[in-house]
Design a protein around this motif. Structure first.
Motif, PDB file in Angstrom:
ATOM      1  N   LEU A  38       0.915  -1.292  -0.143  1.00  0.00           N
ATOM      2  CA  LEU A  38      -0.096   0.026   0.033  1.00  0.00           C
ATOM      3  C   LEU A  38       1.085   1.168   0.000  1.00  0.00           C
ATOM      4  O   LEU A  38       0.594   2.086  -0.804  1.00  0.00           O
ATOM      5  CB  LEU A  38      -0.945   0.095   1.152  1.00  0.00           C
ATOM      6  CG  LEU A  38      -1.838   1.289   1.551  1.00  0.00           C
ATOM      7  CD1 LEU A  38      -2.554   1.597   0.480  1.00  0.00           C
ATOM      8  CD2 LEU A  38      -2.491   1.165   2.744  1.00  0.00           C
ATOM      9  N   SER A  41       2.498   2.278  -3.465  1.00  0.00           N
ATOM     10  CA  SER A  41       1.432   2.707  -4.230  1.00  0.00           C
ATOM     11  C   SER A  41       1.226   4.256  -4.072  1.00  0.00           C
ATOM     12  O   SER A  41       1.158   5.143  -4.705  1.00  0.00           O
ATOM     13  CB  SER A  41       0.309   1.930  -4.102  1.00  0.00           C
ATOM     14  OG  SER A  41      -1.004   2.552  -4.649  1.00  0.00           O
ATOM     15  N   ALA A  60      -4.238  10.145  -1.801  1.00  0.00           N
ATOM     16  CA  ALA A  60      -4.923   8.730  -1.601  1.00  0.00           C
ATOM     17  C   ALA A  60      -5.948   8.900  -0.501  1.00  0.00           C
ATOM     18  O   ALA A  60      -7.158   7.999  -0.503  1.00  0.00           O
ATOM     19  CB  ALA A  60      -3.868   8.298  -0.495  1.00  0.00           C
ATOM     20  N   LYS A  63      -8.702  11.127  -3.454  1.00  0.00           N
ATOM     21  CA  LYS A  63      -8.553  10.967  -4.934  1.00  0.00           C
ATOM     22  C   LYS A  63      -8.322  12.410  -5.728  1.00  0.00           C
ATOM     23  O   LYS A  63      -8.599  12.389  -6.898  1.00  0.00           O
ATOM     24  CB  LYS A  63      -9.733  10.459  -5.481  1.00  0.00           C
ATOM     25  CG  LYS A  63     -10.283   9.016  -4.661  1.00  0.00           C
ATOM     26  CD  LYS A  63      -9.481   7.777  -4.560  1.00  0.00           C
ATOM     27  CE  LYS A  63      -9.982   6.959  -3.962  1.00  0.00           C
ATOM     28  NZ  LYS A  63     -10.033   6.857  -2.246  1.00  0.00           N
ATOM     29  N   PHE A 199      -4.012  -6.855   0.424  1.00  0.00           N
ATOM     30  CA  PHE A 199      -2.703  -6.543  -0.326  1.00  0.00           C
ATOM     31  C   PHE A 199      -1.837  -7.634  -0.394  1.00  0.00           C
ATOM     32  O   PHE A 199      -0.749  -7.632   0.342  1.00  0.00           O
ATOM     33  CB  PHE A 199      -2.205  -5.374   0.187  1.00  0.00           C
ATOM     34  CG  PHE A 199      -2.877  -4.171   0.158  1.00  0.00           C
ATOM     35  CD1 PHE A 199      -3.704  -3.623   1.168  1.00  0.00           C
ATOM     36  CD2 PHE A 199      -2.805  -3.342  -1.084  1.00  0.00           C
ATOM     37  CE1 PHE A 199      -4.470  -2.421   0.903  1.00  0.00           C
ATOM     38  CE2 PHE A 199      -3.832  -2.270  -1.274  1.00  0.00           C
ATOM     39  CZ  PHE A 199      -4.485  -1.678  -0.253  1.00  0.00           C
TER      40      PHE A 199
ATOM     41  N   LEU B  18      -7.787   5.234   2.320  1.00  0.00           N
ATOM     42  CA  LEU B  18      -6.381   4.907   1.969  1.00  0.00           C
ATOM     43  C   LEU B  18      -6.360   3.515   1.413  1.00  0.00           C
ATOM     44  O   LEU B  18      -5.405   3.292   0.774  1.00  0.00           O
ATOM     45  CB  LEU B  18      -5.414   4.818   3.116  1.00  0.00           C
ATOM     46  CG  LEU B  18      -5.259   6.261   4.032  1.00  0.00           C
ATOM     47  CD1 LEU B  18      -4.194   6.018   5.048  1.00  0.00           C
ATOM     48  CD2 LEU B  18      -4.421   7.096   2.885  1.00  0.00           C
ATOM     49  N   PHE B  19      -7.481   2.621   1.803  1.00  0.00           N
ATOM     50  CA  PHE B  19      -7.483   1.231   1.498  1.00  0.00           C
ATOM     51  C   PHE B  19      -8.277   0.944   0.252  1.00  0.00           C
ATOM     52  O   PHE B  19      -8.421  -0.072  -0.370  1.00  0.00           O
ATOM     53  CB  PHE B  19      -7.743   0.329   2.458  1.00  0.00           C
ATOM     54  CG  PHE B  19      -6.911   0.477   3.765  1.00  0.00           C
ATOM     55  CD1 PHE B  19      -7.232   1.235   4.493  1.00  0.00           C
ATOM     56  CD2 PHE B  19      -5.765  -0.418   3.872  1.00  0.00           C
ATOM     57  CE1 PHE B  19      -6.258   1.706   5.770  1.00  0.00           C
ATOM     58  CE2 PHE B  19      -5.186  -0.280   5.119  1.00  0.00           C
ATOM     59  CZ  PHE B  19      -5.320   0.877   5.978  1.00  0.00           C
ATOM     60  N   ASP B  20      -9.034   2.324  -0.059  1.00  0.00           N
ATOM     61  CA  ASP B  20      -9.850   1.676  -1.207  1.00  0.00           C
ATOM     62  C   ASP B  20      -9.411   2.701  -2.810  1.00  0.00           C
ATOM     63  O   ASP B  20     -10.420   3.291  -3.285  1.00  0.00           O
ATOM     64  CB  ASP B  20     -11.064   2.822  -0.785  1.00  0.00           C
ATOM     65  CG  ASP B  20     -12.263   2.275  -1.413  1.00  0.00           C
ATOM     66  OD1 ASP B  20     -13.414   3.102  -1.597  1.00  0.00           O
ATOM     67  OD2 ASP B  20     -12.186   1.298  -2.100  1.00  0.00           O
ATOM     68  N   ARG B  21      -8.167   2.596  -2.946  1.00  0.00           N
ATOM     69  CA  ARG B  21      -7.718   3.295  -3.991  1.00  0.00           C
ATOM     70  C   ARG B  21      -8.187   2.776  -5.487  1.00  0.00           C
ATOM     71  O   ARG B  21      -7.766   1.549  -5.467  1.00  0.00           O
ATOM     72  CB  ARG B  21      -6.434   3.630  -4.002  1.00  0.00           C
ATOM     73  CG  ARG B  21      -5.852   4.477  -2.735  1.00  0.00           C
ATOM     74  CD  ARG B  21      -4.571   4.790  -2.754  1.00  0.00           C
ATOM     75  NE  ARG B  21      -4.064   5.620  -3.929  1.00  0.00           N
ATOM     76  CZ  ARG B  21      -2.968   5.846  -4.434  1.00  0.00           C
ATOM     77  NH1 ARG B  21      -2.072   5.199  -3.903  1.00  0.00           N
ATOM     78  NH2 ARG B  21      -2.965   6.482  -5.355  1.00  0.00           N
ATOM     79  N   GLN B  23      -6.987   3.031  -8.590  1.00  0.00           N
ATOM     80  CA  GLN B  23      -5.573   2.504  -9.198  1.00  0.00           C
ATOM     81  C   GLN B  23      -5.212   1.038  -8.343  1.00  0.00           C
ATOM     82  O   GLN B  23      -4.646   0.140  -9.332  1.00  0.00           O
ATOM     83  CB  GLN B  23      -4.534   3.651  -9.189  1.00  0.00           C
ATOM     84  CG  GLN B  23      -5.076   5.040  -9.654  1.00  0.00           C
ATOM     85  CD  GLN B  23      -5.469   5.915  -8.600  1.00  0.00           C
ATOM     86  OE1 GLN B  23      -6.583   5.474  -7.852  1.00  0.00           O
ATOM     87  NE2 GLN B  23      -4.584   6.792  -8.097  1.00  0.00           N
ATOM     88  N   ASP B  24      -4.929   1.294  -7.235  1.00  0.00           N
ATOM     89  CA  ASP B  24      -4.432   0.150  -6.526  1.00  0.00           C
ATOM     90  C   ASP B  24      -5.174  -0.957  -6.711  1.00  0.00           C
ATOM     91  O   ASP B  24      -4.632  -2.339  -6.988  1.00  0.00           O
ATOM     92  CB  ASP B  24      -4.572   0.427  -4.938  1.00  0.00           C
ATOM     93  CG  ASP B  24      -3.229   0.849  -4.119  1.00  0.00           C
ATOM     94  OD1 ASP B  24      -3.319   0.500  -3.024  1.00  0.00           O
ATOM     95  OD2 ASP B  24      -2.659   1.472  -4.849  1.00  0.00           O
TER      96      ASP B  24
END
Lengths: 223, 139
Positions: A38, A41, A60, A63, A199, B18-21, B23-24
């Protein structure tokens, strides 16, 4: 400079030893490694230097890298304990640890107190709560009359400021939160329990990606 | 409602973002490895998805699962693809196709629990196959 492929991970300038970080925090070694995915990224999203700057943090969270927000700034400042102007991997893991479901209420209460004590005086003052309230309303593009805001503040301080000195000290905050536990909701991220699922990382990352881009037909299957 | 209750509604204090991107999410798809045959993998996936109340549609090692979101208010869909990485070694890639990301992660966790019998977990002895470290669904 930047983050090199996983085989050379140690040279990523933000990287720190996961075993050490696991021992300092609520995370296991594999959870720290998942957090690194994470982190990579986020830290590479605007400038690929292995560090999280304010814009990347904003990107982050919202957006939108240009979005300025009082609360995001406070969180950023609390992550960046040494006030370097950026968050490194150690900062990231140590701060996120406080949001882990299994971390003590005490740690979460302490963090939230620092969060709202905007000028770091050791007290949450009325003008700070006013500033935060106005900022919150601004997010929803809501404007309340000043009178209304003052009434909300009066009510809040009546409940929280037990000794009536116009400011909320640490003990008053602890008591207030104990009576209103939902206030600590923001201090726990259930996602952190599932971080290795969210992840997953593979050592053979690159090799696998090459294979999956071509659709491999299975020999042993019936159609 | 007191001031702090309102303050906690701030988007800037919602770190779960933060965990919901997006692109990620595309780069880091949820996946697991299986040593079972592709036929077994797919039939297990179909059976588990069915038991979770999802509609299943499979074509050419690609399975689409559809259903309602957890709160029954929206759609939920996931796409699963089975890739043969090596003989008897399959990579099962699971991706959200529609719906809420949180719902998706909850689904994935539950999904994997029910698929434990086909998910390959690395051990000392099978490390020689070159899969030095993989994360299976649970750690």
């Amino acid at each position: 400079m930047g983050c090199l492929p996983s085989s050379q991970r140690k040279q990523c300038s933000g990287y720190q030893d996961p075993v050490a970080l696991a021992s300092q925090t609520a995370f296991s070694v594999s959870e720290v490694e998942a957090l690194f995915e994470l982190y990579k990224s986020i830290s590479g999203s605007v400038i690929d230097d292995g560090l999280i700057n304010k814009e990347e943090f904003q990107l982050a969270l919202f957006k939108n890298r240009k979005k300025e927000n009082l609360f995001a700034n406070r969180i950023f400042d609390l992550f960046d304990v040494k006030h370097k102007g950026f968050i490194d991997f150690g900062d990231f893991v140590r701060a996120l640890s406080i949001f882990h479901p299994k971390v003590s209420q005490e740690d979460k209460i302490n963090f939230s107190f620092k969060l709202y004590d905007l000028d770091g005086t050791g007290f949450i003052e009325r003008h700070e709560v006013k500033q935060m309230l106005i900022a919150l309303l601004g997010e929803s593009e809501m404007k309340l009359a000043d009178e209304t805001i003052e009434i909300i503040l009066d009510k809040t301080f009546l409940q929280a400021d037990v000794n009536g000195d116009g400011k909320i000290d640490k003990i008053e905050w602890q008591n207030f939160v104990s009576r209103n536990p939902s206030l600590l909701k923001i201090m726990t991220l259930p996602y952190l329990r599932d971080i290795t699922t969210t992840f997953p990382s593979f050592v053979f990352n690159t090799a696998v990606e090459e294979i999956v881009t071509k659709e491999v037909v299975c020999e042993n299957c019936d159609n | 409602m007191n001031a702090f209750e309102m303050i906690t509604l701030s988007q800037g204090l919602n770190l779960s973002s933060l965990f919901d991107r997006q692109q990620d999410f595309i780069k880091r798809q949820t996946r697991f490895v299986s040593r079972k045959s592709a036929k077994v993998i797919i039939s297990s996936i179909e059976a588990v998805a069915g038991s979770m109340g999802l509609k299943v549609h499979t074509r050419n090692f690609k399975t689409r699962l559809e259903g309602l979101s957890a709160n029954k208010a929206g759609q939920f869909a996931a796409v699963i693809e089975v890739y043969e990485v090596a003989p008897s070694l399959f990579l099962v890639d699971v991706r959200k196709a529609a719906g809420d990301t949180l719902d998706y992660h909850k689904f994935y966790r539950s999904f994997c629990k029910k698929l434990e019998h086909i998910i390959w977990k690395p051990t000392e002895s099978n490390a020689k196959h070159g899969l030095l470290r993989t994360k299976s669904c649970d750690s």
